[in-house]
Design an enzyme around this catalytic site. Structure first.
Site, PDB file in Angstrom:
ATOM      1  N   HIS A 132      -0.558  -3.932   8.043  1.00  0.00           N
ATOM      2  CA  HIS A 132      -0.668  -2.641   8.730  1.00  0.00           C
ATOM      3  C   HIS A 132      -0.186  -2.651  10.175  1.00  0.00           C
ATOM      4  O   HIS A 132      -0.052  -1.589  10.779  1.00  0.00           O
ATOM      5  CB  HIS A 132      -2.115  -2.141   8.661  1.00  0.00           C
ATOM      6  N   VAL A 133       0.076  -3.841  10.725  1.00  0.00           N
ATOM      7  CA  VAL A 133       0.614  -3.878  12.090  1.00  0.00           C
ATOM      8  C   VAL A 133       1.947  -3.123  12.138  1.00  0.00           C
ATOM      9  O   VAL A 133       2.339  -2.569  13.174  1.00  0.00           O
ATOM     10  CB  VAL A 133       0.752  -5.343  12.564  1.00  0.00           C
ATOM     11  N   GLN A 134       2.628  -3.030  10.988  1.00  0.00           N
ATOM     12  CA  GLN A 134       3.910  -2.310  10.926  1.00  0.00           C
ATOM     13  C   GLN A 134       3.720  -0.797  11.010  1.00  0.00           C
ATOM     14  O   GLN A 134       4.651  -0.052  11.263  1.00  0.00           O
ATOM     15  CB  GLN A 134       4.637  -2.614   9.607  1.00  0.00           C
TER      16      GLN A 134
ATOM     17  N   ASP B 198      11.901   5.559   1.766  1.00  0.00           N
ATOM     18  CA  ASP B 198      12.415   5.639   0.389  1.00  0.00           C
ATOM     19  C   ASP B 198      12.353   7.042  -0.215  1.00  0.00           C
ATOM     20  O   ASP B 198      12.439   7.194  -1.433  1.00  0.00           O
ATOM     21  CB  ASP B 198      11.673   4.635  -0.505  1.00  0.00           C
TER      22      ASP B 198
ATOM     23  N   ASP C  88       6.035  10.211  -0.817  1.00  0.00           N
ATOM     24  CA  ASP C  88       6.490  10.700  -2.126  1.00  0.00           C
ATOM     25  C   ASP C  88       5.346  11.272  -2.966  1.00  0.00           C
ATOM     26  O   ASP C  88       5.495  12.332  -3.571  1.00  0.00           O
ATOM     27  CB  ASP C  88       7.276   9.619  -2.886  1.00  0.00           C
ATOM     28  N   GLY C  89       4.190  10.602  -2.970  1.00  0.00           N
ATOM     29  CA  GLY C  89       3.059  11.100  -3.765  1.00  0.00           C
ATOM     30  C   GLY C  89       2.596  12.457  -3.243  1.00  0.00           C
ATOM     31  O   GLY C  89       2.363  13.402  -4.014  1.00  0.00           O
ATOM     32  N   THR C  90       2.481  12.573  -1.925  1.00  0.00           N
ATOM     33  CA  THR C  90       2.024  13.824  -1.303  1.00  0.00           C
ATOM     34  C   THR C  90       3.025  14.945  -1.569  1.00  0.00           C
ATOM     35  O   THR C  90       2.635  16.083  -1.887  1.00  0.00           O
ATOM     36  CB  THR C  90       1.870  13.618   0.220  1.00  0.00           C
TER      37      THR C  90
ATOM     38  N   ARG D 296       5.060 -21.855   4.780  1.00  0.00           N
ATOM     39  CA  ARG D 296       3.926 -21.058   5.255  1.00  0.00           C
ATOM     40  C   ARG D 296       4.202 -19.576   5.031  1.00  0.00           C
ATOM     41  O   ARG D 296       5.351 -19.164   4.847  1.00  0.00           O
ATOM     42  CB  ARG D 296       3.701 -21.309   6.746  1.00  0.00           C
TER      43      ARG D 296
ATOM     44  N   GLY E 160      -0.600   7.313   3.506  1.00  0.00           N
ATOM     45  CA  GLY E 160      -0.687   6.279   4.540  1.00  0.00           C
ATOM     46  C   GLY E 160      -0.207   6.811   5.872  1.00  0.00           C
ATOM     47  O   GLY E 160       0.705   7.631   5.922  1.00  0.00           O
TER      48      GLY E 160
ATOM     49  N   THR F  59       7.271   8.346   5.751  1.00  0.00           N
ATOM     50  CA  THR F  59       6.870   7.021   5.279  1.00  0.00           C
ATOM     51  C   THR F  59       7.619   5.957   6.069  1.00  0.00           C
ATOM     52  O   THR F  59       8.811   6.111   6.332  1.00  0.00           O
ATOM     53  CB  THR F  59       7.135   6.797   3.785  1.00  0.00           C
TER      54      THR F  59
ATOM     55  N   ASP G 241       8.321   3.382   4.684  1.00  0.00           N
ATOM     56  CA  ASP G 241       9.117   2.725   3.626  1.00  0.00           C
ATOM     57  C   ASP G 241      10.548   3.263   3.532  1.00  0.00           C
ATOM     58  O   ASP G 241      11.399   2.637   2.900  1.00  0.00           O
ATOM     59  CB  ASP G 241       8.437   2.895   2.269  1.00  0.00           C
TER      60      ASP G 241
ATOM     61  N   ARG H 135      -6.037   9.419   1.019  1.00  0.00           N
ATOM     62  CA  ARG H 135      -5.233   9.426  -0.204  1.00  0.00           C
ATOM     63  C   ARG H 135      -5.862  10.317  -1.273  1.00  0.00           C
ATOM     64  O   ARG H 135      -5.524  10.220  -2.443  1.00  0.00           O
ATOM     65  CB  ARG H 135      -5.041   8.001  -0.713  1.00  0.00           C
TER      66      ARG H 135
ATOM     67  N   ARG I  40       6.477  -0.518  -0.743  1.00  0.00           N
ATOM     68  CA  ARG I  40       5.738  -0.430  -2.008  1.00  0.00           C
ATOM     69  C   ARG I  40       6.668  -0.465  -3.214  1.00  0.00           C
ATOM     70  O   ARG I  40       6.428  -1.189  -4.170  1.00  0.00           O
ATOM     71  CB  ARG I  40       4.930   0.873  -1.996  1.00  0.00           C
TER      72      ARG I  40
END
Ligand code: F6P
Length: 342
Positions: free
Chosen positions: A272-274, A130, A104-106, A266, A11, A126, A128, A73, A172
Site C-alpha cells: 500500500h505504500v504505492q 488498466d 473497473d469494478g466500480t 530476498r 481502493g 486506479t 493499476d 468496497r 491486480r
C-alpha cells in the site's frame, strides 16, 4: 438548481482529493449548483451518509493522499439490491447526477446502475492503469515513482550483498506498474500477468549476469501473476467485503529462483505504500482536469459517460467502453522492457 453528488469507491489512489476538489470547484463555478459529498463509496449512497461540499470544504486537499470522502468496497449489486438500494438517498438529496470516481469494478456497477436509471457520470481511477477507454489513469504516475524509488534503493543493497531481490508491486490483473517501474529502474526481469511466467529463463538471466561478474539482480513481479507451477497453493484470503486479497506471490517466485540459481534471494513487497501519500504533480493536474470535466458533463446533462484521457484532451467516453475489457500492457511495451533484461 442542479444538485451533484460525488463519491469515491474501491481502493484509494493518489489524486482522489484533487478530483473531488475539481468536481466541486467546477460545479460551483456554474450559477445555482450544489455539490453533495457521499461518504465511503457506494456505502454512503446506500445508507444516506452525505456531507455538503462547498469551495471551503475542498481547500487545502489538492496534495493530500487518500480521499476526504472515505471509500469502501461495498457494492450495491453484491451487498444490496442494485438501484433500489441507492434510491432513497438520491431522492432525499434531490441528486440530479452522481459523479462516481472508481476503478473497473466500480465503473461496472455504475454502468448497471445507469442502465437501471441512476443519473451517473464516471471518473476512472486506479493506480493499476488498466481501465479501457482512457489512455491513462491518475494515481499510476505516483505509484510508478514510488516503485522506481524503491527499486533504486533495493539495487544498491542487492549489489552490496550479492543478492537477488524480488520486488513485488501492485497490479491486480495487469502489469503496468511492474513494466513502467521495471523499465525506469533497470530491472533484470519483469513478471506480469500478460506474459507467461517462465522462471527457468529468469534463472538463466541471473546466472548469465553472474558469469559476467554482475553478482546481483532485481526481478520485478506484478502481484497478479499466476502462482508459478510447482509452488504450493496459497490459501485464498478475502477482505472485509468478500473480495480476494492479493500480495505475496513473490515469495513463491523467490523460493524457486533461489533453488534454481543457488543465489541468495530476498523479497520486498511494496504493497500500500504505492497507493498512499501525496500525488505527483502529473497526477494532481490530471485529476483536477478530470474532476472539472466530469462536473461539466453533469451540468450539461450528459449521463452514462466517464471523463477520459485521449491524447492531449479530456473527452466523454461511454461507460460501456471502460467496462468492455481490462487494458493490458502491449507486446511492444513489454518488448522494450525485455530488451534490457539481464
Ligand atoms: O486496484 C487497485 C489495487 O491497488 C490493486 O493493485 C490491489 O490488488 C488492490 O487495489 C488492493 O486493494 P485493497 O487495499 O482493498 O486490498
Amino acid at each position: 438548481m442542479p444538485v451533484i453528488g460525488v463519491l469515491t469507491a474501491g481502493g484509494d489512489c493518489p489524486g482522489l482529493n484533487a478530483v473531488i476538489r475539481g468536481v466541486t470547484a467546477g460545479a460551483l463555478g456554474e450559477a445555482d449548483t450544489e455539490v453533495v459529498g457521499i461518504r465511503n463509496g457506494w456505502e454512503g449512497l446506500m445508507e444516506g451518509d452525505t456531507v455538503p461540499l462547498d469551495r471551503d470544504a475542498v481547500r487545502g486537499i489538492l496534495f493530500r493522499g487518500g480521499t476526504i470522502l472515505g471509500t469502501s468496497r461495498m457494492d450495491p449489486y453484491v451487498h444490496g439490491d442494485g438501484y433500489k438500494s441507492c434510491e432513497r438517498t438520491i431522492k432525499q438529496n434531490g441528486l440530479d447526477c452522481v459523479i462516481v470516481i472508481g476503478g473497473d469494478g466500480t465503473l461496472r456497477s455504475a454502468l448497471r446502475l445507469w442502465e437501471e436509471g441512476l443519473p451517473v457520470v464516471g471518473v476512472p481511477k486506479t493506480i493499476d492503469n488498466d481501465i479501457a477507454g482512457t489512455d491513462v489513469t491518475f494515481g499510476f504516475d505516483t505509484a510508478v515513482q514510488v516503485a522506481t524509488n524503491a527499486i533504486d534503493r533495493l539495487a544498491s543493497t542487492a549489489e552490496s550483498h550479492n543478492r537477488v531481490i524480488v520486488v513485488e508491486v501492485m497490479g491486480r490483473s495487469k502489469g503496468w506498474i511492474a513494466t513502467y517501474a521495471g523499465i525506469a529502474g533497470g530491472a533484470d526481469a519483469i513478471l506480469i500477468p500478460e506474459v507467461e511466467c517462465d522462471l527457468e529463463s529468469v534463472a538463466e538471466i541471473i546466472r548469465a549476469r553472474h558469469r559476467r561478474g554482475r553478482r546481483y539482480s532485481i526481478v520485478v513481479v506484478a502481484e497478479g501473476i499466476a502462482p508459478p507451477a510447482g509452488s504450493a497453493l496459497q490459501p485464498s484470503r478475502k477482505d472485509a467485503f468478500g473480495f480476494d486479497r492479493l500480495g505475496g506471490v513473490s515469495y513463491q517466485v523467490a523460493a524457486i529462483l533461489e533453488e534454481l540459481t543457488g543465489f541468495e534471494t530476498r523479497v520486498t513487497v511494496l504493497g500500500h505504500v504505492q497507493r498512499g501519500g501525496t500525488p505527483s504533480a502529473f497526477d494532481r493536474v490530471l485529476a483536477t482536469r478530470l474532476g472539472v470535466a466530469a462536473a461539466g458533463y453533469a451540468i450539461e446533462g450528459r449521463r452514462g459517460v466517464m471523463a477520459a484521457v485521449r491524447g492531449e484532451d479530456i473527452v466523454p467516453v461511454p461507460l460501456q467502453e471502460a467496462c468492455a475489457e481490462i487494458r493490458g500492457v502491449s507486446e511492444q511495451l513489454y518488448a522494450t522492457a525485455a530488451a534490457f533484461f539481464g
